[in-house]
Design a protein around this motif. Structure first.
Motif, PDB file in Angstrom:
ATOM      1  N   SER A 103      45.778  -4.631  42.860  1.00 35.48           N
ATOM      2  CA  SER A 103      46.909  -5.510  43.169  1.00 35.48           C
ATOM      3  C   SER A 103      46.942  -5.748  44.664  1.00 35.48           C
ATOM      4  N   ARG A 104      47.565  -6.848  45.038  1.00 36.45           N
ATOM      5  CA  ARG A 104      47.719  -7.178  46.452  1.00 36.45           C
ATOM      6  C   ARG A 104      49.017  -7.956  46.630  1.00 36.45           C
ATOM      7  N   VAL A 105      49.801  -7.595  47.652  1.00 36.58           N
ATOM      8  CA  VAL A 105      51.003  -8.381  47.989  1.00 36.58           C
ATOM      9  C   VAL A 105      50.714  -9.070  49.308  1.00 36.58           C
ATOM     10  N   GLY A 106      51.179 -10.281  49.466  1.00 36.54           N
ATOM     11  CA  GLY A 106      50.920 -11.004  50.705  1.00 36.54           C
ATOM     12  C   GLY A 106      49.639 -11.815  50.593  1.00 36.54           C
ATOM     13  N   GLU A 107      49.275 -12.440  51.717  1.00 35.36           N
ATOM     14  CA  GLU A 107      48.145 -13.372  51.706  1.00 35.36           C
ATOM     15  C   GLU A 107      46.814 -12.629  51.878  1.00 35.36           C
ATOM     16  N   GLY A 108      45.719 -13.401  51.793  1.00 34.54           N
ATOM     17  CA  GLY A 108      44.391 -12.847  52.052  1.00 34.54           C
ATOM     18  C   GLY A 108      43.513 -12.874  50.821  1.00 34.54           C
ATOM     19  N   PRO A 109      42.183 -12.893  51.037  1.00 28.97           N
ATOM     20  CA  PRO A 109      41.254 -12.984  49.913  1.00 28.97           C
ATOM     21  C   PRO A 109      41.322 -11.788  48.972  1.00 28.97           C
ATOM     22  N   PHE A 110      40.986 -12.046  47.707  1.00 31.77           N
ATOM     23  CA  PHE A 110      41.108 -11.034  46.653  1.00 31.77           C
ATOM     24  C   PHE A 110      40.098 -11.432  45.580  1.00 31.77           C
TER      25      PHE A 110
END
Ligand code: GDP
Ligand code: IMO
Ligand code: MG
Length: 430
Positions: free
Chosen positions: A272-279
């Protein structure tokens, strides 16, 4: 006897709070060493849920010493609010079991205002911060115009330092962002209140940690965020402003580096990731939505929906290599139950080449294509009730073994539900 660090291997929210609370049973001291109240660590004990942001996750074990080290940035209002909320719920929190570094930097109202103003002004360059003033507070520490908690002891000194800082901050707030300036008296009124309540908690935290280590106590170091949010080793600039990696334990807690004996890597069974940026392994489909709903993937700090995707072993491998992780604590395995097929990214493809690491260039990282291995799913209900490793479904064991093989670490613990007892402990940690 053992100084042990718990480190997030992904983009945060791996379940560090739960695991620290569990392992704190065997520790004498629990220490936060970086980050601030951008962290949100959730503990579930019986019917009670606690969301902690600054107070270390050992606090429910009242006889243990909890320490906030000098590498943490502290918003005093948040810390005091958290102490009050815990006390109101019957948890003992006092200067006897919570110690705070006099060298920790203070998050002041202008740090939050600047954080929010930058984010709302940025168009493409938005980071998606938590808006808690973390970046601006670490900036001031590095540019030597920050204020430390120990400065509260001498309010004349605090006043002169705050006045110097405000000259510059008000230029930015008013001149660049069109916001009202922050008044010195407003800051000093807050400071006087904080001094009154926080002074008894302040101490030489590094010496406290060193003494515990010299006396062969068990010390647990509680990381915040995760390695891909590390300002040096993460997906810069979509990172936080501190070092969530194990190297920061020495600096932020004041522990001599050779005295950190073991590092446990926290891995959520998916990403999981919160906020912007590549994933790279993000799932923008029904499966991603299902994982978010079942895993209740909404931020503990900001309530934002977390982006969800398949487990990325390349990301976890980077953390294993950087932090010297020997054991993995895998959480939220239960959330994957019921999915017919599971995937782990074991490598990336970049311009037709297979790579096994996270590329430094954000442009390249945005272009990588995950190379997946597929696994059979396991049924709902089979995992959440599993009391020991043997009773886990075969398919789940295969999935965990593949992760360990791919990243080069061993299984230490498997979490199958949010509650403290929903955990399969495979190794002795202390
Ligand atoms: P942290 O920031 O790393 O401490 O993690 P968070 O507390 O922000 O997010 C983890 C969330 O998952 C919390 O709500 C936990 O209560 C929950 N959680 C932790 N372990 C498990 C698990 O094994 N299964 C489930 N279903 N939830 C878990
Ligand atoms: P825990 O300890 C997940 C993210 C923010 C944003 C970036 C920068 O609960 O795992 P900041 O406010 O630090 O300047 O924001 O970092 N971020 C987190 N994401 N878990 C956290 O902490 C985080 N702390 C910061 O969403 O993308
Ligand atoms: Mg969290």
């Amino acid at each position: 006897m053992t100084n042990l660090a718990i480190i997030g291997t992904q983009w945060g929210d791996e379940g560090k709070g739960k695991v620290v609370d569990l392992l704190a049973e065997g520790a004498d001291m629990v220490v936060r060493f970086q980050g601030g109240n951008n962290a949100g660590h959730t503990l579930v004990v019986g019917d009670e849920t606690y969301a902690l942001h600054l107070v270390p996750s050992g606090i429910l074990h009242e006889e243990k010493t909890c320490v906030i080290g000098s590498g943490v940035v502290v918003d005093p209002a948040v810390l005091l609010g958290e102490i009050d909320a815990l006390v109101a719920r019957g948890v003992r929190v006092s200067p006897e079991n919570l110690r705070v570094s006099e060298k920790a930097h203070v998050i002041l109202p202008y740090h939050k205002l600047l954080d929010e103003a930058r984010e709302s002004r940025a168009k493409d360059g938005k980071i998606g911060t938590t808006g808690r003033g973390i970046g601006p507070a670490y900036e001031d520490k590095a540019s030597r115009c920050g204020l430390r908690l120990g400065d509260l002891r001498d309010l004349d000194y605090f006043r002169s330092r705050a006045a110097g800082a405000l000259d510059e901050k008000n230029c930015l707030l008013a001149g660049l962002y069109g916001l009202p300036p922050v008044g010195l008296e407003q800051i000093m009124t807050l400071a006087a209140g904080w001094r009154e309540r926080l002074a008894p908690y302040l101490c030489d935290a590094a010496r406290l940690v060193q003494r515990a280590s010299e006396e062969k106590k068990n010390v647990l170091f509680e990381g915040a965020q995760g390695v891909q949010l590390d300002i040096d080793h993460g997906t810069y600039p979509y990172v936080t402003s501190s070092n969530p990696g194990a190297g920061a334990v020495a600096v932020g807690a004041g522990l001599p580096p050779r005295e950190l004996h073991a590092v446990v890597g926290l891995v959520k069974a998916y990403t999981s990731r919160v906020g912007e940026g590549p994933f790279p392994t993000e799932l923008s489909d029904r499966t991603g939505e299902t994982i978010r709903a079942v895993g209740r993937e909404y931020g503990t700090t900001t309530g934002r929906p977390r982006r969800c995707g398949w487990l990325d072993a390349v990301v976890v491998r980077a953390a294993v290599r950087l932090c010297g992780i020997g054991l993995l604590a895998v959480t939220k395995l239960d959330v994957l139950a019921g999915l017919p097929e599971l995937k782990i990214a074991v490598a990336y493809e970049l311009d037709g080449r297979r790579i096994d690491h996270v590329p430094a260039s954000l442009k390249d990282f945005s272009r990588v294509r995950p190379v997946y291995e597929s696994f059979e799913g396991f049924a709902a209900g089979e995992v959440a009730g599993a009391g020991d490793y043997r009773s886990l479904p075969k398919a789940a064991k295969k999935y965990l073994a593949a992760l360990c093989r791919s990243v080069g670490a061993e299984e230490g613990l498997v979490s199958v539900g949010p509650e403290r007892s929903q955990t399969i402990v495979l190794r002795k940690f202390f």
